[in-house]
Design a protein around this motif. Structure first.
Motif, PDB file in Angstrom:
ATOM      1  N   THR A   1     -48.245 -28.883 -33.020  1.00  0.00           N
ATOM      2  CA  THR A   1     -49.054 -30.073 -32.788  1.00  0.00           C
ATOM      3  C   THR A   1     -48.703 -30.626 -31.410  1.00  0.00           C
ATOM      4  OG1 THR A   1     -49.740 -32.204 -33.718  1.00  0.00           O
ATOM      5  CG2 THR A   1     -47.390 -31.645 -33.864  1.00  0.00           C
ATOM      6  N   GLY A   2     -49.301 -31.747 -31.061  1.00  0.00           N
ATOM      7  CA  GLY A   2     -49.055 -32.348 -29.762  1.00  0.00           C
ATOM      8  C   GLY A   2     -49.306 -33.833 -29.830  1.00  0.00           C
ATOM      9  N   PRO A   3     -48.961 -34.562 -28.774  1.00  0.00           N
ATOM     10  CA  PRO A   3     -49.094 -36.015 -28.799  1.00  0.00           C
ATOM     11  C   PRO A   3     -50.529 -36.505 -28.937  1.00  0.00           C
ATOM     12  CG  PRO A   3     -48.524 -35.233 -26.594  1.00  0.00           C
ATOM     13  CD  PRO A   3     -48.359 -34.081 -27.517  1.00  0.00           C
ATOM     14  N   ALA A   4     -51.517 -35.670 -28.560  1.00  0.00           N
ATOM     15  CA  ALA A   4     -52.906 -36.098 -28.665  1.00  0.00           C
ATOM     16  C   ALA A   4     -53.441 -36.007 -30.089  1.00  0.00           C
ATOM     17  CB  ALA A   4     -53.788 -35.269 -27.732  1.00  0.00           C
ATOM     18  N   VAL A   5     -52.742 -35.246 -30.958  1.00  0.00           N
ATOM     19  CA  VAL A   5     -53.227 -35.032 -32.328  1.00  0.00           C
ATOM     20  C   VAL A   5     -52.670 -36.117 -33.240  1.00  0.00           C
ATOM     21  CG1 VAL A   5     -53.344 -33.448 -34.268  1.00  0.00           C
ATOM     22  CG2 VAL A   5     -53.381 -32.561 -31.930  1.00  0.00           C
ATOM     23  N   ARG A   6     -53.561 -36.937 -33.782  1.00  0.00           N
ATOM     24  CA  ARG A   6     -53.150 -38.006 -34.702  1.00  0.00           C
ATOM     25  C   ARG A   6     -53.099 -37.508 -36.147  1.00  0.00           C
ATOM     26  NH1 ARG A   6     -52.045 -39.657 -30.216  1.00  0.00           N
ATOM     27  NH2 ARG A   6     -52.960 -41.526 -29.244  1.00  0.00           N
ATOM     28  N   VAL A   7     -54.083 -36.675 -36.538  1.00  0.00           N
ATOM     29  CA  VAL A   7     -54.129 -36.077 -37.863  1.00  0.00           C
ATOM     30  C   VAL A   7     -54.483 -34.605 -37.685  1.00  0.00           C
ATOM     31  CG1 VAL A   7     -55.183 -36.093 -40.150  1.00  0.00           C
ATOM     32  CG2 VAL A   7     -54.906 -38.252 -38.895  1.00  0.00           C
ATOM     33  N   GLY A   8     -53.646 -33.725 -38.206  1.00  0.00           N
ATOM     34  CA  GLY A   8     -53.884 -32.294 -38.087  1.00  0.00           C
ATOM     35  C   GLY A   8     -54.510 -31.703 -39.335  1.00  0.00           C
ATOM     36  N   PRO A   9     -54.367 -30.395 -39.540  1.00  0.00           N
ATOM     37  CA  PRO A   9     -54.973 -29.739 -40.699  1.00  0.00           C
ATOM     38  C   PRO A   9     -54.454 -30.311 -42.018  1.00  0.00           C
ATOM     39  CG  PRO A   9     -54.238 -28.123 -39.091  1.00  0.00           C
ATOM     40  CD  PRO A   9     -53.684 -29.442 -38.657  1.00  0.00           C
ATOM     41  N   GLY A  10     -55.330 -30.318 -43.023  1.00  0.00           N
ATOM     42  CA  GLY A  10     -54.931 -30.735 -44.347  1.00  0.00           C
ATOM     43  C   GLY A  10     -55.626 -31.977 -44.847  1.00  0.00           C
ATOM     44  N   ASP A  11     -56.330 -32.688 -43.972  1.00  0.00           N
ATOM     45  CA  ASP A  11     -57.088 -33.860 -44.402  1.00  0.00           C
ATOM     46  C   ASP A  11     -58.575 -33.561 -44.247  1.00  0.00           C
ATOM     47  OD1 ASP A  11     -57.591 -36.645 -45.126  1.00  0.00           O
ATOM     48  OD2 ASP A  11     -55.538 -37.014 -44.435  1.00  0.00           O
ATOM     49  N   ASP A  12     -59.425 -34.583 -44.505  1.00  0.00           N
ATOM     50  CA  ASP A  12     -60.863 -34.350 -44.413  1.00  0.00           C
ATOM     51  C   ASP A  12     -61.318 -34.093 -42.983  1.00  0.00           C
ATOM     52  OD1 ASP A  12     -61.965 -34.672 -47.169  1.00  0.00           O
ATOM     53  OD2 ASP A  12     -60.907 -36.571 -47.009  1.00  0.00           O
ATOM     54  N   CYS A  13     -60.658 -34.681 -42.030  1.00  0.00           N
ATOM     55  CA  CYS A  13     -60.966 -34.465 -40.611  1.00  0.00           C
ATOM     56  C   CYS A  13     -59.658 -34.408 -39.837  1.00  0.00           C
ATOM     57  CB  CYS A  13     -61.802 -35.615 -40.036  1.00  0.00           C
ATOM     58  SG  CYS A  13     -63.501 -35.689 -40.585  1.00  0.00           S
ATOM     59  N   ALA A  14     -59.699 -33.737 -38.711  1.00  0.00           N
ATOM     60  CA  ALA A  14     -58.632 -33.868 -37.729  1.00  0.00           C
ATOM     61  C   ALA A  14     -58.967 -35.050 -36.829  1.00  0.00           C
ATOM     62  CB  ALA A  14     -58.510 -32.590 -36.905  1.00  0.00           C
ATOM     63  N   VAL A  15     -57.938 -35.684 -36.304  1.00  0.00           N
ATOM     64  CA  VAL A  15     -58.128 -36.830 -35.409  1.00  0.00           C
ATOM     65  C   VAL A  15     -57.282 -36.594 -34.172  1.00  0.00           C
ATOM     66  CG1 VAL A  15     -57.901 -39.327 -35.127  1.00  0.00           C
ATOM     67  CG2 VAL A  15     -58.535 -38.383 -37.361  1.00  0.00           C
ATOM     68  N   PHE A  16     -57.901 -36.781 -32.992  1.00  0.00           N
ATOM     69  CA  PHE A  16     -57.161 -36.621 -31.750  1.00  0.00           C
ATOM     70  C   PHE A  16     -57.558 -37.709 -30.770  1.00  0.00           C
ATOM     71  CE2 PHE A  16     -60.963 -33.966 -31.406  1.00  0.00           C
ATOM     72  CZ  PHE A  16     -61.521 -34.401 -30.207  1.00  0.00           C
ATOM     73  N   ALA A  17     -56.691 -37.954 -29.815  1.00  0.00           N
ATOM     74  CA  ALA A  17     -56.946 -38.942 -28.767  1.00  0.00           C
ATOM     75  C   ALA A  17     -57.311 -38.226 -27.483  1.00  0.00           C
ATOM     76  CB  ALA A  17     -55.711 -39.809 -28.550  1.00  0.00           C
ATOM     77  N   ALA A  18     -58.121 -38.876 -26.655  1.00  0.00           N
ATOM     78  CA  ALA A  18     -58.521 -38.306 -25.364  1.00  0.00           C
ATOM     79  C   ALA A  18     -58.463 -39.386 -24.300  1.00  0.00           C
ATOM     80  CB  ALA A  18     -59.932 -37.732 -25.457  1.00  0.00           C
ATOM     81  N   ASP A  19     -58.205 -38.978 -23.060  1.00  0.00           N
ATOM     82  CA  ASP A  19     -58.114 -39.926 -21.952  1.00  0.00           C
ATOM     83  C   ASP A  19     -59.476 -40.233 -21.336  1.00  0.00           C
ATOM     84  OD1 ASP A  19     -55.337 -40.001 -22.180  1.00  0.00           O
ATOM     85  OD2 ASP A  19     -55.086 -38.287 -20.848  1.00  0.00           O
ATOM     86  N   GLY A  20     -60.445 -39.378 -21.572  1.00  0.00           N
ATOM     87  CA  GLY A  20     -61.769 -39.575 -20.975  1.00  0.00           C
ATOM     88  C   GLY A  20     -62.846 -39.071 -21.900  1.00  0.00           C
ATOM     89  N   ASP A  21     -63.997 -38.716 -21.342  1.00  0.00           N
ATOM     90  CA  ASP A  21     -65.065 -38.153 -22.151  1.00  0.00           C
ATOM     91  C   ASP A  21     -64.600 -36.847 -22.796  1.00  0.00           C
ATOM     92  OD1 ASP A  21     -66.723 -40.224 -21.389  1.00  0.00           O
ATOM     93  OD2 ASP A  21     -67.630 -39.102 -19.740  1.00  0.00           O
TER      94      ASP A  21
END
Length: 315
Positions: free
Chosen positions: A24-44
């Motif tokens: 995983t990495g700092p941009a990944v808030r929620v990884g595999p195993g839930d209904d969705c993955a969640v990640f952060a981005a600095d731009g578009d």
């Protein structure tokens, strides 16, 4: 002796083996195993999807499962490179027959992980279902980090056309495989596993690229897409195209054809094509043509291409 098949395990056990220990990495808030993955981005965020179907894009008799996993990720991430986006992650939808051996799935996921590591993308999750043939759909997400995307529509008269990566290697490999051979090995491997020039999309954007595209359908076909989007004419200078020795060997072996045909029309290498002001071409890129005013066309050495094949078409 045949190994255990997919039908002899459960869907969730198989998913668990695919996702176990994923980095995983700092941009990944929620990884595999839930209904969705969640990640952060600095731009578009740039998003693209690529699908591979058994016996259309690959054959199990030609490619190891690791090769298929690597190719699925590489082909999708190449689209992010063409927009100058930094890869964040990939989600994979995998359709497989019940009689498929689990060892194939294990090899596939090993290839996915290897290519994710090379490209800088993280496997964020996906879906698993049963079907007659193996089908892989990869959706990739990239962060533009505040940079504007480099699209196909910005080429300007006076620009030069440059390429980073290989052209025509995969096509030569496909020609060999279609004839039942496995050599030259270099081109066969190029068909099985493309080598996109990871990181060069951002390099091109920072150097001032005016337009860019992933070369997946073939040089002439993809430059045609770029010419159409930009409303310009493009001419390819064949004296600036590199013909590799294995390509010449294959061309000679299939009847003495011109190896340039592989380079001009062959797809699946996933090189990057971009247009620049002549003084802005970055290191690692080589100029292969020019952009001018005119109807959206692509010519070769100043004349229309007279070959029967222009590039890959699904239909």
């Amino acid at each position: 002796m045949a190994g255990r098949t997919v039908a002899e395990t459960s869907e969730f056990d198989l998913i668990g083996s695919i996702t176990a220990g994923l980095p995983t990495g700092p941009a990944v808030r929620v990884g595999p195993g839930d209904d969705c993955a969640v990640f952060a981005a600095d731009g578009d965020v740039a998003v693209s999807t690529d699908t591979m179907v058994e016996n259309v894009h690959f054959r199990r008799s030609w490619s190891a499962p690791e090769d298929v996993g690597r190719k699925a990720v590489a082909a999708a991430v190449a689209d992010l490179e063409a927009m100058a986006a930094r890869p964040i992650g990939v989600v994979l939808a995998l359709t497989i027959p019940a009689e498929l051996e689990i060892s194939w799935v294990e090899g596939f996921q090993a290839g996915v992980r290897q290519e994710c590591e090379l490209s800088g993308a993280l496997l964020l999750g996906g879906d698993l279902t049963r079907g007659r043939d193996i089908t892989v759909s990869a959706t990739v997400f990239g962060d533009l980090q505040g940079r504007p995307p480099v699209t196909r529509s910005g080429a300007r008269p006076g620009d030069v056309v440059a390429v980073c990566g290989r052209l025509g290697w995969a096509a030569a490999g496909l020609t060999v495989l279609n004839r039942g051979f496995r050599s030259p090995r270099a081109v066969v491997v190029a068909h099985r596993v493309p080598e996109p020039p990871y990181g060069q999309g951002i390099v091109a954007q920072q150097a001032g690229a005016s337009a860019m595209i992933d070369c997946s359908d073939g040089l002439l076909a993809d430059l045609g897409h770029l010419a159409e989007a930009s409303g310009v004419a493009i001419d390819v200078d064949t004296s600036k195209l590199d013909v590799a020795e294995p390509q010449s060997v294959v061309a000679a072996a299939v009847g003495g054809g011109d190896p340039l045909t592989f380079i001009l029309t062959g797809g699946d290498d996933h090189a990057l094509l971009a247009t620049f002001a002549a003084s802005e071409v970055p290191d690692g890129w080589r100029v292969i043509g020019t952009v001018s005013d005119g109807d959206p066309t692509v010519t070769v050495d100043g004349a229309p291409w007279e070959g029967d094949i222009v590039g890959w078409r699904h239909f």
